[in-house]
Design a protein around this motif. Structure first.
Motif, PDB file in Angstrom:
ATOM      1  N   ALA A  31      -2.885  -3.844  15.190  1.00 47.63           N
ATOM      2  CA  ALA A  31      -4.306  -3.513  15.106  1.00 47.63           C
ATOM      3  C   ALA A  31      -4.504  -1.998  15.140  1.00 47.63           C
ATOM      4  CB  ALA A  31      -5.070  -4.177  16.232  1.00 47.63           C
ATOM      5  N   VAL A  32      -3.849  -1.347  16.078  1.00 46.67           N
ATOM      6  CA  VAL A  32      -3.982   0.106  16.193  1.00 46.67           C
ATOM      7  C   VAL A  32      -3.376   0.795  14.971  1.00 46.67           C
ATOM      8  CG1 VAL A  32      -3.273   2.113  17.545  1.00 46.67           C
ATOM      9  CG2 VAL A  32      -4.053   0.051  18.699  1.00 46.67           C
ATOM     10  N   GLY A  33      -2.190   0.366  14.569  1.00 43.18           N
ATOM     11  CA  GLY A  33      -1.543   0.962  13.408  1.00 43.18           C
ATOM     12  C   GLY A  33      -2.314   0.724  12.121  1.00 43.18           C
ATOM     13  N   GLY A  34      -2.902  -0.460  11.998  1.00 39.32           N
ATOM     14  CA  GLY A  34      -3.696  -0.761  10.814  1.00 39.32           C
ATOM     15  C   GLY A  34      -4.926   0.116  10.701  1.00 39.32           C
ATOM     16  N   ALA A  39      -7.225   4.819   7.959  1.00 36.07           N
ATOM     17  CA  ALA A  39      -7.897   6.113   7.931  1.00 36.07           C
ATOM     18  C   ALA A  39      -7.244   7.071   6.947  1.00 36.07           C
ATOM     19  CB  ALA A  39      -7.910   6.728   9.329  1.00 36.07           C
ATOM     20  N   VAL A  40      -5.943   6.916   6.713  1.00 38.10           N
ATOM     21  CA  VAL A  40      -5.251   7.793   5.769  1.00 38.10           C
ATOM     22  C   VAL A  40      -4.887   7.083   4.474  1.00 38.10           C
ATOM     23  CG1 VAL A  40      -4.362   9.342   7.543  1.00 38.10           C
ATOM     24  CG2 VAL A  40      -3.005   7.374   6.845  1.00 38.10           C
ATOM     25  N   GLY A  41      -5.354   5.852   4.301  1.00 37.15           N
ATOM     26  CA  GLY A  41      -5.143   5.139   3.047  1.00 37.15           C
ATOM     27  C   GLY A  41      -3.913   4.260   2.992  1.00 37.15           C
ATOM     28  N   HIS A  42      -3.290   3.982   4.127  1.00 43.64           N
ATOM     29  CA  HIS A  42      -2.087   3.159   4.155  1.00 43.64           C
ATOM     30  C   HIS A  42      -2.188   2.124   5.269  1.00 43.64           C
ATOM     31  CE1 HIS A  42      -0.084   5.786   1.302  1.00 43.64           C
ATOM     32  NE2 HIS A  42      -0.463   6.817   2.035  1.00 43.64           N
ATOM     33  N   ALA A  45       0.906  -0.464   5.674  1.00 45.66           N
ATOM     34  CA  ALA A  45       2.083   0.217   6.221  1.00 45.66           C
ATOM     35  C   ALA A  45       1.856   0.588   7.684  1.00 45.66           C
ATOM     36  CB  ALA A  45       2.409   1.458   5.397  1.00 45.66           C
ATOM     37  N   GLY A  46       0.648   1.008   8.008  1.00 44.37           N
ATOM     38  CA  GLY A  46       0.330   1.347   9.393  1.00 44.37           C
ATOM     39  C   GLY A  46       0.403   0.140  10.299  1.00 44.37           C
ATOM     40  N   ALA A  47      -0.069  -1.001   9.810  1.00 47.53           N
ATOM     41  CA  ALA A  47      -0.013  -2.230  10.606  1.00 47.53           C
ATOM     42  C   ALA A  47       1.435  -2.664  10.828  1.00 47.53           C
ATOM     43  CB  ALA A  47      -0.795  -3.340   9.914  1.00 47.53           C
TER      44      ALA A  47
END
Length: 76
Positions: A31-34, A39-42, A45-47
């Motif tokens: 959730a935090v990574g997503g 916010a930066v368009g990924h 990958a963040g999730a």
């Protein structure tokens, strides 16, 4: 429109093929990574990275609990 449908199909396929996994730490990390990735368009990958980091941190806490005997709070 087709990009959205293609992404949704890929996500559903990945979820269906993933099988069972231990979600301890992964859900909060994803959730935090997503959100950060979005916010930066990924976002995806963040999730994924957030899930991996969250799971790693949960494993470290479990390891500390075992080493400390389980009666003391785990330290960072």
């Amino acid at each position: 429109m087709t990009r959205i449908v293609l992404r949704a199909a890929l996500i559903l396929a990945a979820v269906a093929l993933a099988g069972t996994a231990e979600a301890k730490g992964c859900l909060k990390g994803a959730a935090v990574g997503g959100l950060a990735g979005h916010a930066v368009g990924h976002g995806i990958a963040g999730a994924a990275a957030g899930c991996a980091i969250g799971r790693h941190e949960a494993n470290k806490q479990d390891k500390n609990k075992v080493q400390n005997g389980g009666d003391q709070p785990a330290t960072r």
